[in-house]
Design a protein around this motif. Structure first.
Motif, PDB file in Angstrom:
ATOM      1  N   GLN A  96       0.834  -1.204   0.000  1.00 57.61           N
ATOM      2  CA  GLN A  96       0.000   0.000   0.000  1.00 57.61           C
ATOM      3  C   GLN A  96       0.870   1.256   0.000  1.00 57.61           C
ATOM      4  N   HIS A  97       1.922   1.273   0.823  1.00 62.14           N
ATOM      5  CA  HIS A  97       2.825   2.424   0.842  1.00 62.14           C
ATOM      6  C   HIS A  97       3.431   2.652  -0.542  1.00 62.14           C
ATOM      7  N   GLY A  98       3.879   1.562  -1.163  1.00 66.58           N
ATOM      8  CA  GLY A  98       4.494   1.694  -2.484  1.00 66.58           C
ATOM      9  C   GLY A  98       3.517   2.282  -3.484  1.00 66.58           C
ATOM     10  N   LYS A  99       2.266   1.837  -3.403  1.00 68.86           N
ATOM     11  CA  LYS A  99       1.233   2.334  -4.325  1.00 68.86           C
ATOM     12  C   LYS A  99       0.957   3.819  -4.082  1.00 68.86           C
ATOM     13  N   LEU A 100       0.782   4.189  -2.809  1.00 66.21           N
ATOM     14  CA  LEU A 100       0.481   5.595  -2.488  1.00 66.21           C
ATOM     15  C   LEU A 100       1.604   6.507  -2.970  1.00 66.21           C
ATOM     16  N   ALA A 101       2.838   6.065  -2.728  1.00 67.27           N
ATOM     17  CA  ALA A 101       3.977   6.889  -3.133  1.00 67.27           C
ATOM     18  C   ALA A 101       4.005   7.029  -4.654  1.00 67.27           C
ATOM     19  N   ALA A 102       3.800   5.904  -5.354  1.00 65.78           N
ATOM     20  CA  ALA A 102       3.853   5.953  -6.819  1.00 65.78           C
ATOM     21  C   ALA A 102       2.783   6.894  -7.365  1.00 65.78           C
ATOM     22  N   ARG A 103       1.599   6.837  -6.778  1.00 68.57           N
ATOM     23  CA  ARG A 103       0.514   7.707  -7.252  1.00 68.57           C
ATOM     24  C   ARG A 103       0.896   9.169  -7.092  1.00 68.57           C
ATOM     25  N   ASP A 104       1.490   9.478  -5.928  1.00 66.41           N
ATOM     26  CA  ASP A 104       1.831  10.874  -5.693  1.00 66.41           C
ATOM     27  C   ASP A 104       2.989  11.308  -6.584  1.00 66.41           C
ATOM     28  N   ILE A 105       3.968  10.411  -6.759  1.00 65.84           N
ATOM     29  CA  ILE A 105       5.104  10.750  -7.628  1.00 65.84           C
ATOM     30  C   ILE A 105       4.589  11.057  -9.035  1.00 65.84           C
ATOM     31  N   THR A 106       3.700  10.209  -9.542  1.00 69.29           N
ATOM     32  CA  THR A 106       3.155  10.421 -10.885  1.00 69.29           C
ATOM     33  C   THR A 106       2.395  11.746 -10.955  1.00 69.29           C
ATOM     34  N   ALA A 107       1.604  12.018  -9.927  1.00 65.40           N
ATOM     35  CA  ALA A 107       0.812  13.252  -9.932  1.00 65.40           C
ATOM     36  C   ALA A 107       1.727  14.478  -9.892  1.00 65.40           C
ATOM     37  N   VAL A 108       2.750  14.413  -9.023  1.00 63.97           N
ATOM     38  CA  VAL A 108       3.655  15.557  -8.878  1.00 63.97           C
ATOM     39  C   VAL A 108       4.464  15.767 -10.158  1.00 63.97           C
ATOM     40  N   LEU A 109       4.974  14.667 -10.718  1.00 61.81           N
ATOM     41  CA  LEU A 109       5.785  14.790 -11.934  1.00 61.81           C
ATOM     42  C   LEU A 109       4.948  15.298 -13.103  1.00 61.81           C
ATOM     43  N   ALA A 110       3.679  14.839 -13.144  1.00 63.14           N
ATOM     44  CA  ALA A 110       2.805  15.294 -14.234  1.00 63.14           C
ATOM     45  C   ALA A 110       2.516  16.789 -14.090  1.00 63.14           C
ATOM     46  N   ALA A 111       2.356  17.228 -12.851  1.00 66.83           N
ATOM     47  CA  ALA A 111       2.036  18.638 -12.611  1.00 66.83           C
ATOM     48  C   ALA A 111       3.232  19.538 -12.925  1.00 66.83           C
ATOM     49  N   SER A 112       4.440  18.981 -12.759  1.00 64.22           N
ATOM     50  CA  SER A 112       5.633  19.821 -12.919  1.00 64.22           C
ATOM     51  C   SER A 112       6.146  19.838 -14.355  1.00 64.22           C
ATOM     52  N   SER A 113       5.599  18.961 -15.198  1.00 63.58           N
ATOM     53  CA  SER A 113       6.144  18.935 -16.566  1.00 63.58           C
ATOM     54  C   SER A 113       5.160  19.523 -17.563  1.00 63.58           C
TER      55      SER A 113
END
Lengths: 458, 454
Positions: free
Chosen positions: B437-454
């Motif tokens: 679950q931790h791995g999933k939550l982190a991946a979701r946030d990483i994807t969201a943050v990276l998408a927002a920054s690019s």
């Protein structure tokens, strides 16, 4: 990914899954939620002249601890004001232009039909479905299945509708008739571009033995209703197959016990272009469509179909009359000794329910005769049950192949996956049918018992 | 699960001790699965979903098994938990999903959710190992480094790969998988099956696994080391899944020497080291009352090493190990000696002879009434050290007073905006499913943050 969209007499549906005209399509809110869940189309709860409904309305048949193998209802057509229905239909169609919205109609006179067609089509609906199938209540007033079971009347009313309809007309057929092809023929003769079947089957779901009132009870009495749900699927498939193999058949929307993707695929293989679902949604909700879409899509991909449309009718040529079946096809049961758990259900099924050809090792001919065997194999191998989970000390039953007629009963009752299989042992290389025999004038073979005795040398 | 990719089980040799232990809950046949799935009543707002740390839509996947849509069932499971296969086998379902099943309150056996989950994932992925890889998004050009190849990092890397990112996992050991390959009780999941699941995860997209690579706080001292700083410099985000450290020791006389092992070390040997032998062991003693203690006790019992004695400081009711596991241990032949504190290890020269234990009265060991249990093996399952010092190498990452990495619950983001953490190093030591679950939550946030920054 296979294309799940289908063309149904000119109407494009995003997938073959429609809701049948029934309680789940009673309101605009329900239909909206169904479309959001993924349903491709919906046939609105039947519009007609004002009625009232009784309470209660449904009865169920449970089987083996599971609920609703079959469902029976005595609910009539919509009991909401027609203006409300029409307004909601218009709103739904406007907001869901890609989903199929079908208006289901049931009225009596020519003028009423003319009027309701105009009003229904004014909502922007994609097609009309004529409810000639409802087998309870409405038929007592000369509508519903009263029309569907009289091909002449059906043809006449369908003719009225064809005069005025500008959208495709689907005639919904009742199964409460001797030969389904007669009303189907009448509908097509009147020019209907599509049919749907089956509507519900006349039924009494049960009797409350304490009160001596059939169920569902309404004020100390009950009435016959319409039966649907998984239990009616085999009946629906048969009637569907009957219609599907008629010459120049129009597109068919299949109905009757469709609960999951596999049911839907079977209906489509037997000739349905779309399927309509009611009971499974009444049991589990609109959410079941996700599994239907996913399962059908995977199946089409696996089998190499490019689209759902390609599946339609694939099994129809293989649905034949009995007289056209190959009498040289022969299969015998084979019991896998590594899987048998020794329950002996195949033994008793064959002994009491079929042809007495399965034997339990270790019995003398005398004991076997007392049990009911009539033929005795020279040797019955004594194989102890060895399968994991097997009953200690039990023996693997033995199939006396010479006596096995290949009926499948043992395979059907065996509780273990893949333990009993039917092994093909053809009687001859060529296809030879009863129709062939009749053609040769050999279709009478009298004295079968005598012949059998003679063949066994007794 | 041989199935995923035959012959690619990873660097595991034959002859490992764990392979002598049978599978407690073997794979269902199709008929068994269909029958069990049909028992599920397909609840709405089901309590089992609520009880699953990854929130798998359990009734839906079970219905899909019942309708012969097994791949669909696997998709439903894996969408929420990429390690659904190992979780199906290793989760303590009795206290999670199955424990919440409505049947419990009804006096009926709960649905065998774990076994159905194993059936769906194992069957579907055997037929179609690329089931999910086909749904991978186009490459984003973003790179994420993951520290440690345990369940949290694997789940995170898998989700990141499906989102189109490149993931590079640094694992200091030669065998990846962490708890999944090295620690799960063999009667639940064996290392080669865990390795098969890792192959599945690595096949989800652009994931590189670098084993034998330690991430270090300062300057790397040679090959096989890489600095935390360089990860921050060379990658768009970093996920830290450090797991836990070595087994804790008792600090009693005689502890140093042959025959006394940390429990997780011992389990790792049983699971992965073909040279490791327990030949001649007849009277093992396990110290501890948690799930690791019960696991090693059951493993020793199932390996046929005579009577296994568990020594626990408190009362049986106070054990942190699950009651259902302790019940299983008793059936396996494990004896529990409660309210006893080890005070010394007895040796004859170097040879282990026994363990002295003192009764615990009102929380205090009464050394005067000590007794010696003869034994030839002692497994210490009294907790594991923290490994979280490394985490502090990343600016802004903080630990709590118990040495756990502090993260935001919803995103697993640490105090450093590009550093995430999950698994045992965050929760102090829980199940595989919590790490997933931790791995999933982190991946979701990483994807969201990276998408927002690019």
């Amino acid at each position: 990914m296979a294309d799940l969209s289908v063309d149904f007499c000119g109407v494009r549906s995003p997938n073959p899954f429609w809701l049948a005209s029934a309680p789940p399509t009673n309101t605009g809110d329900q239909v909206r939620r169904a479309f959001d869940a993924g349903w491709g189309g919906a046939v609105w709860k039947t519009l007609g002249n004002p009625i009232v409904n009784v309470s209660s309305r449904f009865g169920g048949v449970d089987y083996g601890g599971g609920r609703l193998m079959g469902l029976n209802n005595i609910e009539l057509i919509t009991d909401r004001p027609i203006e409300e229905n029409l307004r909601e239909m218009r709103e739904v169609k406007k907001n869901y232009p890609d989903n199929v919205l079908v208006a289901s109609l049931m009225v009596e006179t020519y003028e009423e039909w003319k009027e309701i067609i105009r009003r229904a089509e004014d909502t922007g609906c994609d097609a009309l479905e004529l409810n000639f199938g409802c087998p309870h209540g409405m038929c007592e007033r000369g509508m519903g299945s009263a029309v569907g079971s009289e091909p002449k009347v059906l043809r006449e009313i369908t003719g009225w509708v064809m005069e005025h309809a500008t959208t495709p007309v689907i005639v919904k057929l009742t199964p409460n008739i001797g030969d389904i092809t007669e009303p189907a023929e009448a509908a097509m003769a009147a020019g209907a571009p599509a049919v749907s079947l089956i509507n519900t089957i006349k039924s009494i779901i049960g009797v409350d033995l304490d009160t001596m009132v059939p169920t569902p009870q309404v004020g100390g009495a009950s009435t016959n209703g319409g039966y649907c749900g998984p239990a009616v699927k085999p009946i629906a498939l048969h009637l569907l197959g009957q219609v599907a193999r008629m010459p120049n058949v129009v597109p068919i929307s299949g109905i009757g016990g469709v609960s999951n993707w596999r049911d839907a695929a079977e209906f489509m293989a037997l000739g349905a272009t779309t399927v309509q679902v009611c009971t499974a949604v009444m049991h589990y909700g609109f959410r079941i469509v996700e599994d239907m879409i996913e399962g059908l899509s995977d199946f089409l991909d696996d089998q190499g179909y490019g689209s759902a449309q390609e599946l339609v009718g694939r099994a129809v040529p293989q649905y034949k009359d009995w007289g056209d079946l190959d009498l040289n096809h022969h299969a015998v049961a084979s019991i896998d000794p590594d899987k048998c758990i020794g329950c002996q259900l195949c033994y008793v099924a064959c002994l009491d329910g079929s042809h007495q050809c399965i034997h339990i090792p270790g019995m003398s001919d005398e004991e076997k005769r007392a049990r009911g065997h009539v033929a005795f194999p020279a040797h019955v191998p004594d194989r102890p049950v060895t399968a994991a989970g097997g009953t200690p000390g039990a023996r693997v039953p033995y199939v006396h192949e010479e006596e096995c007629v290949g009926c499948n009963l043992c395979e059907l009752v065996c509780p273990v996956d893949g333990c009993i299989t039917m092994v093909e042992k053809r009687r001859g290389p060529q296809v030879d049918t009863w129709a062939d025999w009749a053609g040769r004038g050999e279709d009478l073979r009298p004295g079968s018992l005598d012949a059998t005795r003679k063949a066994r040398g007794k | 699960m041989k199935p995923f990719r035959k012959g690619e089980g990873g660097p595991l040799a034959q002859g490992r001790l764990e392979t002598r232990i049978g599978d407690k809950k073997p794979l269902y046949t199709d008929g068994e699965a269909a029958a069990e799935a049909s028992r599920c009543i397909y609840c709405v707002d089901a309590p089992c979903i609520e009880a699953c740390p990854t929130g798998i839509d359990i009734p839906t996947f079970i219905r899909k098994i019942a309708t012969d849509n097994v791949r669909g069932a696997a998709r439903t499971i894996l969408a929420d938990n990429l390690l659904g296969y190992s979780c199906g086998r290793s989760c303590p379902v009795e206290v999670l999903c199955a424990g919440a099943c409505v049947y419990n309150h009804w006096g009926r056996p709960a649905i065998e959710i774990g076994r159905l989950q194993r059936y769906a994932t194992e069957t579907a992925l055997s037929r179609d190992p690329a089931l999910l890889a086909k749904t991978r998004k186009p490459p984003t050009g973003k790179r994420i480094a993951l520290v440690g190849a345990g369940p949290a990092s694997l789940a995170c890397a898998g989700h990141l790969a499906l989102d189109g990112h490149e993931a590079v996992i640094f694992e200091k050991k030669s065998i990846p998988g962490g708890l999944n390959t090295l620690g799960i009780a063999p009667y639940k999941l064996q290392a080669d099956d865990a390795m098969a699941e890792i192959q599945f995860v690595l096949g989800l997209g652009d994931i590189e696994l670098k084993t034998g690579m330690s991430v270090v706080a300062g300057e790397p001292s040679g090959e096989g080391e890489i600095s935390a700083d360089s990860l921050l410099r060379d990658y768009d985000a970093v996920f830290v899944g450090l797991g836990l450290g070595p087994d804790r020791t008792l600090g009693v006389p005689g502890e140093e020497g042959p025959g006394v092992y940390g429990a997780t070390w011992l389990i790792e040997q049983i699971k992965t080291n073909p040279e490791f032998s327990l030949e001649g062991v007849r009277r093992p003693v396990v110290v501890g009352g948690g799930n690791t203690a019960i696991d090693i006790a059951r493993e020793l019992a199932k390996l046929g090493l005579g009577e296994v004695t568990m020594v626990y400081r408190g009362a049986a009711e106070a054990m942190s190990g699950y009651a259902h596991e302790m019940e299983g241990a008793r059936l396996d032949g494990v004896r529990l000696l409660e309210r006893r504190q080890p005070v010394a290890i007895e040796r004859d020269g170097a040879e282990l002879r026994g363990i002295s234990v003192a009764p615990v009265v009102d929380g205090t060991a009464d050394a005067a009434r000590g007794e010696t249990l003869g034994c030839d093996l002692v497994a210490l399952a009294i907790g594991q050290a923290r490994l979280t010092d490394l985490a502090k190498a990343f600016d802004g990452v903080d630990l709590d007073e118990r040495g756990r990495v502090l993260v935001d619950d919803a995103t697993c983001r640490t105090g450093h905006p590009r550093v995430y953490a999950g698994g045992d190093c965050v929760n102090g030591g829980k199940e595989v499913v919590n790490a997933a679950q931790h791995g999933k939550l982190a991946a979701r946030d990483i994807t969201a943050v990276l998408a927002a920054s690019s």
